[in-house]
Design a protein around this motif. Structure first.
Motif, PDB file in Angstrom:
ATOM      1  N   ALA A 176       9.691   3.339   4.714  1.00 39.88           N
ATOM      2  CA  ALA A 176       9.420   4.703   4.623  1.00 39.88           C
ATOM      3  C   ALA A 176       9.744   5.451   3.458  1.00 39.88           C
ATOM      4  CB  ALA A 176      10.040   5.391   6.007  1.00 39.88           C
ATOM      5  N   GLU A 177       9.130   6.322   2.861  1.00 35.72           N
ATOM      6  CA  GLU A 177       9.348   6.977   1.619  1.00 35.72           C
ATOM      7  C   GLU A 177       9.668   8.364   1.994  1.00 35.72           C
ATOM      8  OE1 GLU A 177       5.748   6.087  -1.641  1.00 35.72           O
ATOM      9  OE2 GLU A 177       5.465   7.908  -0.325  1.00 35.72           O
ATOM     10  N   GLY A 178      10.642   8.708   1.010  1.00 36.07           N
ATOM     11  CA  GLY A 178      10.982  10.115   1.013  1.00 36.07           C
ATOM     12  C   GLY A 178      12.055  10.506   2.101  1.00 36.07           C
ATOM     13  N   ILE A 200       5.022   4.215   4.150  1.00 36.20           N
ATOM     14  CA  ILE A 200       4.455   5.434   4.936  1.00 36.20           C
ATOM     15  C   ILE A 200       4.913   6.569   3.935  1.00 36.20           C
ATOM     16  CG2 ILE A 200       4.943   6.986   6.892  1.00 36.20           C
ATOM     17  CD1 ILE A 200       6.353   4.515   8.194  1.00 36.20           C
ATOM     18  N   ASP A 201       3.898   7.451   3.774  1.00 32.78           N
ATOM     19  CA  ASP A 201       3.869   8.510   2.834  1.00 32.78           C
ATOM     20  C   ASP A 201       4.856   9.495   3.267  1.00 32.78           C
ATOM     21  OD1 ASP A 201       2.388   9.660   0.584  1.00 32.78           O
ATOM     22  OD2 ASP A 201       2.369  11.304   1.945  1.00 32.78           O
ATOM     23  N   LYS A 202       5.635  10.161   2.173  1.00 37.25           N
ATOM     24  CA  LYS A 202       6.569  10.856   2.643  1.00 37.25           C
ATOM     25  C   LYS A 202       6.268  12.213   3.497  1.00 37.25           C
ATOM     26  CE  LYS A 202       7.477  12.697  -2.063  1.00 37.25           C
ATOM     27  NZ  LYS A 202       6.275  11.875  -2.939  1.00 37.25           N
ATOM     28  N   ILE A 232       0.828  -1.188  -0.181  1.00 36.28           N
ATOM     29  CA  ILE A 232       0.107   0.122  -0.166  1.00 36.28           C
ATOM     30  C   ILE A 232       0.786   1.276  -0.037  1.00 36.28           C
ATOM     31  CG2 ILE A 232      -1.883   1.132   1.310  1.00 36.28           C
ATOM     32  CD1 ILE A 232      -2.881  -1.512   0.289  1.00 36.28           C
ATOM     33  N   ASP A 233       0.799   1.988  -1.231  1.00 33.76           N
ATOM     34  CA  ASP A 233       1.532   3.126  -1.370  1.00 33.76           C
ATOM     35  C   ASP A 233       0.916   4.494  -0.450  1.00 33.76           C
ATOM     36  OD1 ASP A 233       3.625   4.616  -2.374  1.00 33.76           O
ATOM     37  OD2 ASP A 233       3.124   4.432  -4.435  1.00 33.76           O
ATOM     38  N   ASP A 234       1.816   5.245  -0.398  1.00 30.28           N
ATOM     39  CA  ASP A 234       1.343   6.624   0.365  1.00 30.28           C
ATOM     40  C   ASP A 234       0.410   6.518   1.549  1.00 30.28           C
ATOM     41  OD1 ASP A 234       2.262   7.627  -1.983  1.00 30.28           O
ATOM     42  OD2 ASP A 234       0.490   7.899  -2.926  1.00 30.28           O
ATOM     43  N   PHE A 235       0.939   5.210   2.384  1.00 24.58           N
ATOM     44  CA  PHE A 235      -0.056   5.021   3.228  1.00 24.58           C
ATOM     45  C   PHE A 235      -0.136   6.141   4.466  1.00 24.58           C
ATOM     46  CE2 PHE A 235      -1.175   3.367   7.672  1.00 24.58           C
ATOM     47  CZ  PHE A 235      -2.458   2.618   6.990  1.00 24.58           C
TER      48      PHE A 235
HETATM   49 MG    MG Z   1       4.557   7.006  -2.335  1.00 20.61          MG
END
Ligand code: MG
Ligand code: C2E
Ligand code: MG
Ligand code: MG
Length: 292
Positions: A236-238, A202-204, A179-182
């Motif tokens: 974790a993104e970003g 985890i969304d950035k 699941i993206d941008d969670f």
């Molecule tokens: Mg994303």
């Protein structure tokens, strides 16, 4: 006077509407032509283990190489591709090219890693999606386990019953699901529990404020704990700073992506990153990524 002004306003309004519609039509026809001419290129961003800074996989991120305007980021054309349905052929092109690249990497003896690909809501709504994905994997002789598809919370919720069927079909095929941008959607814990997914990203926007912003830090730590309760992995993104990295690692996050390690890069650069001497955990002060 007010009448004339009203007329002027009206004319101005219709003119700007027409201009906007024309610009959109122009972009749409340019996008269509770009697809025919395959003016797109894939960049890949490493997904890295917090524990030892090993590259676990790469996320595929498409760019449009416009002959006049240069490299155009996806946020400037994916929404229009979605509105016009062009995302279906574009998404299929991305998946096929990414799998071809993966086959080449494997043939060249690159270390094992996974390939993540973003799906759009329209691709996800195709009843035969799992069959299509299975066919592409076969075509490039790839095990399903090396592919991870990224979906968003809203994509699954908008589709509900049908969405879960598709997820189950993917699960049966053996591809990973993330699941993206969670955190940006509205899915509840109870809802997530019913889904056959492997990983939350985890969304950035929550990573950005770590560690100074107590809310962001709290949300990220809560997502990690909740995911682990559900037996899901967390990425974790970003991640851009050592401080964010240290906080997330401490909170138990398994993996990350971000400029701290590498931005999205062309395929050759991934090969260089994989070939770089392995830096065992501890070779840098606290197991933090070494500067590149
Ligand atoms: Mg994303
Ligand atoms: P996403 O899937 O959430 O991808 C992560 C975005 O964060 C990427 O933007 C990436 O370049 C950016 N990013 C990575 N590390 C950092 C960092 O440390 N700091 C910051 N500020 N940003 C970072 P990009 O490449 O512009 O892609 C934007 C979005 O476009 C993606 O978000 C995804 O939703 C969509 N997208 C990209 N490629 C595809 C595709 O092939 N198909 C579909 N359907 N959507 C795609
Ligand atoms: Mg993504
Ligand atoms: Mg996004």
């Amino acid at each position: 006077q007010s009448k004339a002004q009203g007329r002027n306003t009206y004319r101005y309004y219709t003119e700007s509407l027409t201009r906007a519609a024309n610009a959109r039509l122009l972009l749409e026809s340019k996008l269509r032509r770009a697809l025919e001419r395959e003016e797109f290129i894939l960049h890949f961003q490493p997904q890295v283990a917090m524990a030892d800074e090993r590259i676990l996989g790469v996320e595929t991120l498409v760019r449009w190489q416009d002959p006049e305007e240069g490299l155009i980021p996806p946020d400037s054309f994916i929404p229009l591709a979605e509105e016009t349905g062009l995302i279906i052929p574009l998404g299929a092109w991305v998946l096929r090219q990414a799998c071809r690249q993966m086959r080449d990497w494997r043939a060249a003896g690159m270390p094992t890693m996974t390939l993540a690909v973003n799906l759009s809501i329209q691709q996800f709504a195709q009843r035969d999606l799992a069959v299509q994905v299975g066919a592409i994997l076969d075509e490039y002789d790839l095990p399903a386990s090396c592919l991870e598809l990224e979906l968003t919370e809203s994509m699954i919720m908008h589709n509900d019953a049908h969405g879960i069927d598709i997820l189950n079909a993917m699960r049966e095929l053996g591809v990973g699901l993330a699941i993206d941008d969670f955190g940006t959607g509205y899915s509840s814990l109870g809802y997530l529990k019913r889904l056959p997914i492997d990983r939350l990203k985890i969304d950035k926007s929550f990573v950005q404020g770590i560690p100074e912003d107590r809310n962001d830090a709290e949300i990220a730590a809560t997502i990690i704990a909740m995911a682990h309760n559900l037996k899901l992995q967390v990425l974790a993104e970003g991640v851009e700073t050592q401080e964010q990295h240290a906080f997330l690692r401490e909170a138990g996050c398994e993996a990350y992506q971000g400029y701290l390690f590498s931005p999205p890069v062309p395929a050759e650069k991934i090969e260089a990153l994989l070939a770089a001497p392995f830096r065992p955990n501890g070779s840098t002060a606290e197991g933090l990524p070494a500067p590149r």
